[in-house]
Structures are given as structure tokens and as C-alpha cells.
Write a protein that holds these residues in place. Sequence first.
Motif, short mmCIF file in Angstrom:
data_model
loop_
_atom_site.label_atom_id
_atom_site.label_comp_id
_atom_site.label_asym_id
_atom_site.label_seq_id
_atom_site.Cartn_x
_atom_site.Cartn_y
_atom_site.Cartn_z
N LYS D 175 -0.22 -7.46 8.89
CA LYS D 175 0.06 -6.13 9.54
C LYS D 175 -0.22 -4.92 9.02
O LYS D 175 0.39 -5.12 7.68
N MET D 235 3.59 2.71 11.99
CA MET D 235 4.04 3.32 11.00
C MET D 235 2.86 3.88 10.21
O MET D 235 1.62 3.34 10.47
N ARG D 237 1.74 3.97 6.91
CA ARG D 237 1.42 3.21 5.57
C ARG D 237 1.91 1.96 5.37
O ARG D 237 3.10 1.66 6.20
N LEU D 240 1.88 -5.57 5.36
CA LEU D 240 2.67 -6.94 5.11
C LEU D 240 1.68 -8.12 5.65
O LEU D 240 1.18 -8.18 6.78
N TRP D 278 13.25 -10.72 1.14
CA TRP D 278 11.91 -10.45 1.56
C TRP D 278 11.30 -9.29 1.29
O TRP D 278 12.13 -8.28 1.58
N PRO D 279 9.98 -9.24 1.15
CA PRO D 279 9.34 -7.85 0.77
C PRO D 279 9.53 -7.11 2.16
O PRO D 279 9.44 -7.66 3.31
N ARG D 280 9.76 -5.61 1.96
CA ARG D 280 9.71 -4.85 2.86
C ARG D 280 8.54 -3.71 2.46
O ARG D 280 8.45 -3.12 1.59
N THR D 281 7.81 -3.26 3.60
CA THR D 281 6.65 -2.37 3.17
C THR D 281 7.20 -1.12 2.60
O THR D 281 6.68 -0.32 1.95
N LYS D 282 8.58 -0.80 3.21
CA LYS D 282 8.92 0.62 2.58
C LYS D 282 9.43 0.50 1.04
O LYS D 282 9.65 1.46 0.71
N ASP D 283 9.64 -0.61 0.78
CA ASP D 283 9.99 -0.64 -0.82
C ASP D 283 8.89 -0.60 -1.78
O ASP D 283 9.03 -0.30 -2.95
N THR D 285 6.28 2.13 -0.67
CA THR D 285 5.70 3.07 -0.12
C THR D 285 5.37 4.26 -1.08
O THR D 285 6.25 4.61 -1.94
N PHE D 289 3.27 -0.74 -6.28
CA PHE D 289 3.84 -2.02 -6.54
C PHE D 289 3.31 -3.06 -5.43
O PHE D 289 2.93 -2.59 -4.22
N ASP D 291 5.12 -6.33 -3.74
CA ASP D 291 6.45 -7.18 -3.33
C ASP D 291 5.92 -8.40 -2.86
O ASP D 291 5.31 -8.62 -2.03
N PRO D 340 8.69 4.30 -5.64
CA PRO D 340 8.46 4.34 -4.32
C PRO D 340 9.28 5.56 -3.57
O PRO D 340 10.29 5.84 -4.22
#
Lengths: 343, 343, 343, 343
Positions: D175, D235, D237, D240, D278-283, D285, D289, D291, D340
Motif C-alpha cells: 500500500k 495519503m 506519503r 506499508l 504494529w507499524p504505522r506509516t505516520k510513525d 513520516t 526510519f 518500522d 518523524p
Amino acid sequence: MKVAVLGASGYGSAELIRLLENHPHVEIEALISSSQEGEGLMNVYPHLSHINRTLEKWDVEQLSSRVDAVFFAAPAGVSSQLLPEVVERGLIAIDLAGDFRLTPEEYRVWYGKEPAMNSWISKAVYGLSEWNREEIKTARLLTNPGCYATATLLGLLPLAKAGAIAKGPLIIDGKSGVSGAGRGLQTNRLFSEVEGNLFPYKVAEHQHTPEIEHYLERMGGASHVVTFTPQIVPMSRGILATIYAPVEAGWTTHQLREAVATTYHEHPFIRLCERGRWPRTKDVTGSNFCDLQVKVDERTGMIITAVAIDNLMKGAAGQAVQNLNIIMGWQETMGLKMLPLYP
Amino acid sequence: MKVAVLGASGYGSAELIRLLENHPHVEIEALISSSQEGEGLMNVYPHLSHINRTLEKWDVEQLSSRVDAVFFAAPAGVSSQLLPEVVERGLIAIDLAGDFRLTPEEYRVWYGKEPAMNSWISKAVYGLSEWNREEIKTARLLTNPGCYATATLLGLLPLAKAGAIAKGPLIIDGKSGVSGAGRGLQTNRLFSEVEGNLFPYKVAEHQHTPEIEHYLERMGGASHVVTFTPQIVPMSRGILATIYAPVEAGWTTHQLREAVATTYHEHPFIRLCERGRWPRTKDVTGSNFCDLQVKVDERTGMIITAVAIDNLMKGAAGQAVQNLNIIMGWQETMGLKMLPLYP
Amino acid sequence: MKVAVLGASGYGSAELIRLLENHPHVEIEALISSSQEGEGLMNVYPHLSHINRTLEKWDVEQLSSRVDAVFFAAPAGVSSQLLPEVVERGLIAIDLAGDFRLTPEEYRVWYGKEPAMNSWISKAVYGLSEWNREEIKTARLLTNPGCYATATLLGLLPLAKAGAIAKGPLIIDGKSGVSGAGRGLQTNRLFSEVEGNLFPYKVAEHQHTPEIEHYLERMGGASHVVTFTPQIVPMSRGILATIYAPVEAGWTTHQLREAVATTYHEHPFIRLCERGRWPRTKDVTGSNFCDLQVKVDERTGMIITAVAIDNLMKGAAGQAVQNLNIIMGWQETMGLKMLPLYP
Amino acid sequence: MKVAVLGASGYGSAELIRLLENHPHVEIEALISSSQEGEGLMNVYPHLSHINRTLEKWDVEQLSSRVDAVFFAAPAGVSSQLLPEVVERGLIAIDLAGDFRLTPEEYRVWYGKEPAMNSWISKAVYGLSEWNREEIKTARLLTNPGCYATATLLGLLPLAKAGAIAKGPLIIDGKSGVSGAGRGLQTNRLFSEVEGNLFPYKVAEHQHTPEIEHYLERMGGASHVVTFTPQIVPMSRGILATIYAPVEAGWTTHQLREAVATTYHEHPFIRLCERGRWPRTKDVTGSNFCDLQVKVDERTGMIITAVAIDNLMKGAAGQAVQNLNIIMGWQETMGLKMLPLYP
């Protein structure tokens, strides 16, 4: 009743199709697009993939034997050319562009294009449904108001009529979702550019400015110049007009609310918010509602009124269908009773 | 230099951490949170999961031996209680809330809370960096401006100083991303409620109103009442203030632009947009820049000026760090040179 | 026909109200909410401000004399308590929660709550409209499928029935707009947290997993364990299920498309995308459509099928109304003919 | 060190400029754009309006005397033409496109274009920084990995190396935010089309598929065909990648996490999420990094691993700068320490 929609690849037309497909008395006979003639509707609009239909080219001769009315949802400058011969053939024409809203001089200045012939402009009936119903009933050439103009006039006219607006600066701070800018390809309409972005454009130069001034005077009897700043907001749909005007001495918030409530008492699409609650664009999304609120800032002597509409509905296709209903003598809400989509 | 950040679970603090972690002269010694004491930072802010640190409770005694400065990024009403003893112990206090920006009477009216003691309020230095640098240099209690006030004052002060604003309505139409409302749990901040939504709130009642009036007079020498309408926009960050004021006779767009350009000539964070281009919130996202533009609407005699900042940067944490730099005699841009994140 | 809606402050109920208000044969008699009893609907949902109605408390006795059917749109664990007495009183009950979809053992494991009585569970008819129409016709206790389960089963069942799925891993990668998580207050549903964010949750632990396995076997005759990962996407509405399964030898993309097309030939809400076009959530927003596509990846021997629905429509309220239509013997599309809202 | 950036009007270049402007050892000497030669940078990217610089045309002769390295951030097919002569002149070339990642045969099949000369392809060093550091140190022609390939390989390689992946379907459900699709004008990238929309594209046909297979074998010693479905998410940026693979007997979640943790122990940009998170894209941005999280679904025998990166950072410009740092022998995190941006 059979109708045609011209400009079928734009967002205004997509919305007209959504409304007309479910209208009990109307059947779409032709979808017309100069830029995508011959294309299947489902390729232009995959969300309509179950509708098997092809976009046609413009042929007024042939069209006049197939339909009773034509919706013009093309960019400015198209209907000034094509619309007159539609009316001459006895069809009803409903124009969503601005070609017949202004005097030729105003049009030339604000649109920067050649205007329609004045004889045709003078035949056009301004389709602000709640304020011009009697004229609309007999219209053959209906010019549908601009989206910002609809929101602004619905908010201002009751106050102007009541005599509550004093002399002084009349400010309209307009905010619109990006669908109002159409489906044309421009860098500043890409998702990555609009998301998280908010910005003014055409500051003091937007073509709805003279439309607002023109009809505020004609329908509200109030002559004002308006300072208008439109702004793009990162959302697809919705307009919020926040309007500032000096209050005439003696008027209170309560009295202004009364004036608005009385004006729109029998108009099903206008909702005056409860005191303390302000309009939100999402509360009208997908519907023909217009939500509004008004308040006097006692500290500063300014009226603040805010108006929310869905730019593609009450600001375009919805009001166009509402006007067709009035012309045809049908119930004004026919085909327009859908509630807002929320969330 | 070692610092503490109080209110560590809010967005303002998250932004302070982003800035201070990369500041060459500063080290974060303590993160303090009354509501989430004992919690690991990574649980509060997973985007900081590589930082192994625990939120602490407030203990001014112990803190005063560990740090040289404290950033207060808590809701209104906290710093009025906790901040004085920090200053009494000889630390620098930088307050991002509004507790020390207004007179006690103003605060009581607009915040609806008990104000700080007047003796402390009078000690506070207003941290509008570009306009108060000399006072800031010696501040021990710095009150960082509100986000809307920052945008508005940066736009208005050069015009006020120049004498370009005539008497008459001064209108501020403010728009803010939703992070400005904080991280507290409210239905109207849920994604499904904010997405596609735009709405006014606290109309003519927002607490930044007296702050704007107060410092417009103090720093710009211009006494005006302002009509201010804040609005929530479906984006996380960014403020756009669109400001309307009657122009004093004789001023042109060119002259106003000159006045602004001259004022900010040596201020690295202020960017006057080229003529014809208007500020966009996304152009400043994540940076300490303030973009602005000004124009006279000759038809109506109104000045229109628009100002964009990132509410968490120049509108909060960024300006707070800028002020710390000034206090410490460091380069004003230290730790703040990052470019905007685009797109 | 008069109906009640329970759980009236949630998004599922808001969508039911949108549908039922425009349904030609249904009238909403009561809106019930335990958490907001006595509240005006317009305060809970300002987009419905023109509807003058108050949320009521639950009173089955009194209700049974007023309505013929009850929609349960409350969180898991409510209908297991309240629903049986509704059916006992001869009313039709349509449950949008998961309380009657699984065996008590499954429910206990996956929901972590006490299940309904097995005797009631066994009476429940699973409302996957296109696959269970005959049973639905006579249902008194209808359990509406979960949103992810609806998307997944509509995509998988035609392939399973046709025998095209070989043994091996069956993977469901689910993506949902955040309205699926409800209107409850949680930090990770705030706009500022969801915007620009995409993340998995309940990985391999989501309660729709056994529902999918259960009905895939019951209706498709295929026994598979499924690996299911749900993910939150920064949008309000919409589910996309991307499904991967090993293809049985000999099946081509063309043949799979034929199997799907044949299966859904007479089902008006299911739209198989043209070859080469893939489902998009926005193409179904606000409508009861289900868009799907299927393809064999010849390189890897895997079937890839993608299914898009609006989680609040075909994934909840829309399918519930579709099921009511089937139970009542009305046209299946009654009150559900609205086109998608686009853009 | 002086560098040039080619393809300066795209998002990848904008991100390179953001990074290189703040890199302590690098100076941007030239911005090159074939499509917008002669244009001011501020007109192409108003967020960089304070940088006074003009886009140049490509002139390798002249450039080779001005810079030491060139970043190629142009669409596929450009660097295959222009890059070799850069290396021949002794400069370092870092290519963000895919022209040197595959064999000529693979490139021809998956990109549908003429490949670069094989002699040059064989000179290229694959810049997956954490997995190829030794080779990168001496690279003159560095081919930066694709965004999806970066996320996927960082997640899969530790598991493949450890021998934890059994034979069977290897599924990558990708995604991506829409910036990954570039700044080119296409209807399906307009805000109104992407907002609220989620859809697959290039299903089983995306050009990162062979790249993943190629380097999974080369670096992980594991030969697999992969089924890859990319999807656009509303979104700007973020990527995942959710990856599914059958687990080799005996491996538990704990052991897989250990394998990952050990692999990346000394790699500052890779963050293994705590168990249960779990990884989140915003973490990630705006940061470099990556994740990740991994789990065995015991019911189904499948490994589920999810990886989040910022597609423009670790997926493009960030990793390119990381690679330059390695080539130059600088600290790997130089110029890449920004946290981020959240929210």
C-alpha cells in the motif's frame, strides 16, 4: 420527461446523473461530451459502471427531437455558443456555467471571454430557487447560480431585505472543496498538493463577485461592493461562506435569527442552525440542504453569518434539479430528498 | 543546556521533542506529564519508539537541580499554578499556553478561569520573536504567542506600523488544522467527523481575540477591535489567517508589499510571497516559516492580507525554540533550519 | 411498516436512518440509545437537524406494540441480551452486531464475551443476501454479516463453489475506512492520528476470521483456514478486501471471471469490473454496490481477487435493508437505488 | 562535496533538496530539469521560495567540472541514457529509478522499455543500505532500491536468511501513498479522485516484483516467486508492505522477532516494534526510519510481517543520502537524524 446533459465528463454532470437517474419524472436520454465523444460512460466514471451508455457529440438538430430539456454543465464560454439554439427550438435550457448571469460588460471583465449576446442574457432567469420562484416557473433559459454566489446570497439576502446591514465593508471569506475547481488536470489539484493544504486564489478577482453584487441589489435591494476571497480546502465537496458586515443600529442576534427563520420558514432545504451551533460542510454533503447561522458581534458591531452547502448539490446540480422541478410544477423536493451522507 | 518539557503527552510537546532532540545546544533532561506519569514515551508516541524514556511527575524541587529551562506545553490554567516557582528558582520558563499573555481581567473573561497573579503576568515577555527581540533577550518568563495571534500579528503589524490601516472593521478569518485543538478526546475531532468537514467555532469568542488587540496596540501602536472567526479545516497542521482591513487613502499594493518586505528584510523565517502568489499552509508544514501576501482591493478599498504558518511550529514549538535561541544569544535559526515537508 | 433502530448514536444507525427515511414502505417509529437517552437526534447528529426526534430508552414491552421490526446496531454483547425477547414477541429482529453469527465456543474465543444462548443462535439466519435468499425470506432473527466478511465471502464464494481454489494458504488482506471502528472516543481515531496513517490491527485475531471460515464452508462447501489482517486506512468509508488463494490447475483468469459473472448475473448490487479495471472504494461510496475483480497470476499460480464495498452500506446498513426487503417480499433494491456519491 | 540533482521537478528531487540543504558535508551545485529548464525553483516548488535558484538543462561536460556526484531522480528510461557518461567522467552516480536494478531481459519485460547496456548494469551496486554496505562503500554507480522493494526486502531478508520461510506462496500486499506515483498529471491522482479512495493497480504486473525476487535470492539466498499487489491509499506519503509466507516448522513469533532484532541490532534506522504493536506509516513520516513487526499465525502456519517506511525517505531520497554517506565514509545517519513529523 427526457433530458440531455452536456459536459458529461465533469463533476457537475456526474452529480446531475446521480440525481436524474433517481428522479421519478425524468429520464436521461443523452450524455454529451465534446472532449470524450464516443467514450463509454463507465470509462469516464467507473462508479457508474452498471450504466451502459456512450457519450455523444453535440447535435442540436437531432437532440431537439429526442429531449425536452438540456442541462449545460460545461466550462464558461460553451453555453454562450450552444444554448441559444436550444431555446429557439423550444427546449428548456438550464445552464450551470456563468455565461448568462452577468451583463456583457461584467462578463468580459471578470471572465475574460466574449460574452453571450445581450438579447439572450436578458432572457435568462436567475435560478436562486428560494428567491426567484415566480420567475423560474416560466423560465425557458435558466441560469443556475454560482456555488459561492448561492451560499453568499442565501445568507445575505434575508439580512439585506430586513435592512439589517449598515453601510461599510462587506466581506465574504469563501472556502471550497476542490471539486469546485473541476476535473481538469492541473498540478495544484493533485492529491499530494491539496492534502494538508489550504490557500487563497483569485483574491478579489473571482468571477462570482459581480454575481453576488448584482443579485444582492436586484433581489435584496441593497447596493454593496463586496470583498471576496475564495480559498481551496483539502476536501472534495463543500462550501463554507463566512460573511462579515456592519450591523445597522438596534439589531440583535435574536432579531437577525428571527428574520432568517421567517424568510425561510417554508423552504425545505434551508436549515437555520440552533443558536450556538454553526454550519459544517459535512452536515450537508450529498444533500441539497443549506445550513446557516448568524450572530452579531456586539463588541465590534459586525454581523457574522456562515453558510454551508454542498457545492455540487445546492451549489450546482441539486439546485438545477430543484429549478427544473419548479419549472415543471413538480414538488420542489422531488428527487432531492436524500439525506446527507455522514460520515 | 538541559531542559524539561511539561505536558509531554500533547502535540505541542511532541513537536518540542522533535526540535530539541536535534538542537545542537540543548538536551532534554525530563519529560513531565501529570496525566501519563510513569508511562513510556514510546507508548504515548510510537513514532518516538527508539527513544527510551519515561514520563515523570512534576517535582519542581528536584527539577531545579537538573535543568536550566522548562517548556510549559500544558492546557490553560496549569502554568499559572506551576510556572512562578520555576522562575523563582532561577530557571528560564517558556510558556506555550495563554496564562501570562493577558491582563487578569481579560483572562477571566476570555478563558473563563482564574488568572495568574498580576505581578507574574507583568513580568512575562511576549515572545513574538520578530517584534520583541530586545525584550526577549533578557526574559526569564517568556509567554509564547498563540497560534492565531502569531499569524495575525505578523501580517498586521507591518501595516499598522506603517499607518496603512484606516479606521473601520478589522476582520480576521482564521482557519486551522485540527492538531491546534489538541489531543483530547472529543467526538468532533474523530477522523470520520473532521474528514470532509469545515466549520467555525467560538465565533467572536476565541481567546486569541484580546491577545491580538492587546499586542497590535502595544507593538503596532494601533488601537482596533477585531472581529475574529476561527474555523477547523480537515488537515492536521497549518493555520491560514485571512485578514481584511480598510486601507488608508493613498496606499497601493506595491507600497504595502514594500512596507512588509522592509520590515522583515533581515528575518529569515518570514517569506513575502512573490506578487500574484498567495501563501499555502503546505508550503510551511514542519518548518518555522511564515509565508504572507498582501493586496489592496481597489474596488472596495480593503486591504487583504493572508498569512500561513504551521500551528505547531511558528505557532507554538518552533517559535518557542526560536525564543530560547534569542534568550541564550544563539543564532536565531539554530535547530530550526529544516525545510518544509512537501508533499 | 414501522421499525425501531437501537444503538442510535452510532454510525451504523446514522446510515440506517439515511436509508429508512427514504424507504417507501418503512417508517422509523423509534430511535433507541442507552447512552444518550432523552437527547435530541439533532444534537447527536447535526446533519439530521431538520428531523425533530428524541432518542428513547429501551422498553421492549412498549416497543412491541409500536413497531414490527427492530434493527440492532449496538456494539457486540448488547443484542445477545435484548434481541431474544423481541423475537419472542413476534417482531422481526435484524442484528448488525456479531452476537448470532458464530457458535458459542467461537464467539467466546474471538469476541472474548459471553455468547448468546445456543438455541437462539441456531435460529439466526445469516443475511448474506445474494447467497442465502431463500432462508432469509422466512427469517425472524436475521444476523447481518460483518463488513469484512461480506466483502470476503462475496469474492470467495463463487470461486469456492466452482472448485477453483486449491489447497494451500488463503490470505485476506483487509483495509477499512475508520468509520468501521465506530464513533467511540479513542486516541487512535482522532483526525490528526489517522490522517496520513495506515496500520494493521488485530492481526490474525479479528473476529470476522471465524465468520469467514464458517460461512465459506457452509455456503461454499470449502473448508479453509484463513489468514486475515485488517488495516485502518485514512478515509471515512470503504472496505477493500484483497484475497489470495492458490488456483486449482487449469483455471484461467477468463474462466474465473466467467464463474463470477454467472454467479451474480441477476444480482443488481454486484458489479464485476471490466477486465483490466480493479475495484476502488470510492466507486461504491454511499451505495449498496459491491465491485469485484479476479485474476490468476500465472507466474505464481495464485488467484488474486479484490472486492470493494462501502462498509456502512453493503457492509452494514445497506445489506440490512436489503434483507428486510427480502423478508418482506419487496423488491430487493427498494430504498437502495441511490448511486455512489462521486467525488 | 558538491552535487547535482536531475529530475528536479519531481517529488523525489524535492525530498533530496530537503535533505541535502541541511546535510553538513554536501552542497547542491545544480538542479537539472529537462521539462522545466530555466524555471525558477520557487515557481516549481513554492515551499522553497526562499531559495533563489534556477533549474538547468543537462550538460554533462560542464557539470563534470562543477560537481562530484549526481543524483538521478527522473522517470525510468532517463538514467539509462545519461548516467554512464557521468560515471565515465569519474563522478559518483546515484540512480533513484529502476534502470540499473534488473537484468536487461527482466527490465524489458517489466518496464516495457529498452534497458541500459548490460555492461553498465553489471557495474551497478544495489543500495539496500543495511544489506549491502560493503559493496556500497566502493560504488561509483549506485542503484537505489525501489520503494516497495525496500520495504519488502527489509522485512523478508532476516527471515529468509534465518531459514524461517517454507516453500509455498509468498504474498506481498503493498500500500502506498500517492506521492509514489509522482507529480505527473493524471485524472486518477487528482485530490477529488484519491480522497476516500483505495484501489489496486498493476496487479501482479508491478516492476518491483522482479527486483524483490532478484535480491531476495541474491542477498537472502532464498529463491521464491512473489505475488505482489500494489495499492494506492489516500495519503501523500508512506508505504506499508504486509507480507505473508508459510513458516518453516518450529519457528515461533518469539524466534522470528529475535532473528529480526539480531539482524538489525546495530542499524539505527530499523525499529522493530514492541510485541503487540504494529507499524504505522505516520510513525515514520518525514524520517528515514523503517518500522517492522512479525508474527506467526499459529492457526494457519503463516508468517505475517508488516513494514512501514516513508516512500520518499527510506524508499527513495533518504536511502539515497544514506548510501552517499556510506560511499563517502561519513556517519551513516548524517543529515538523516530528523525525527518523524507527527502529527
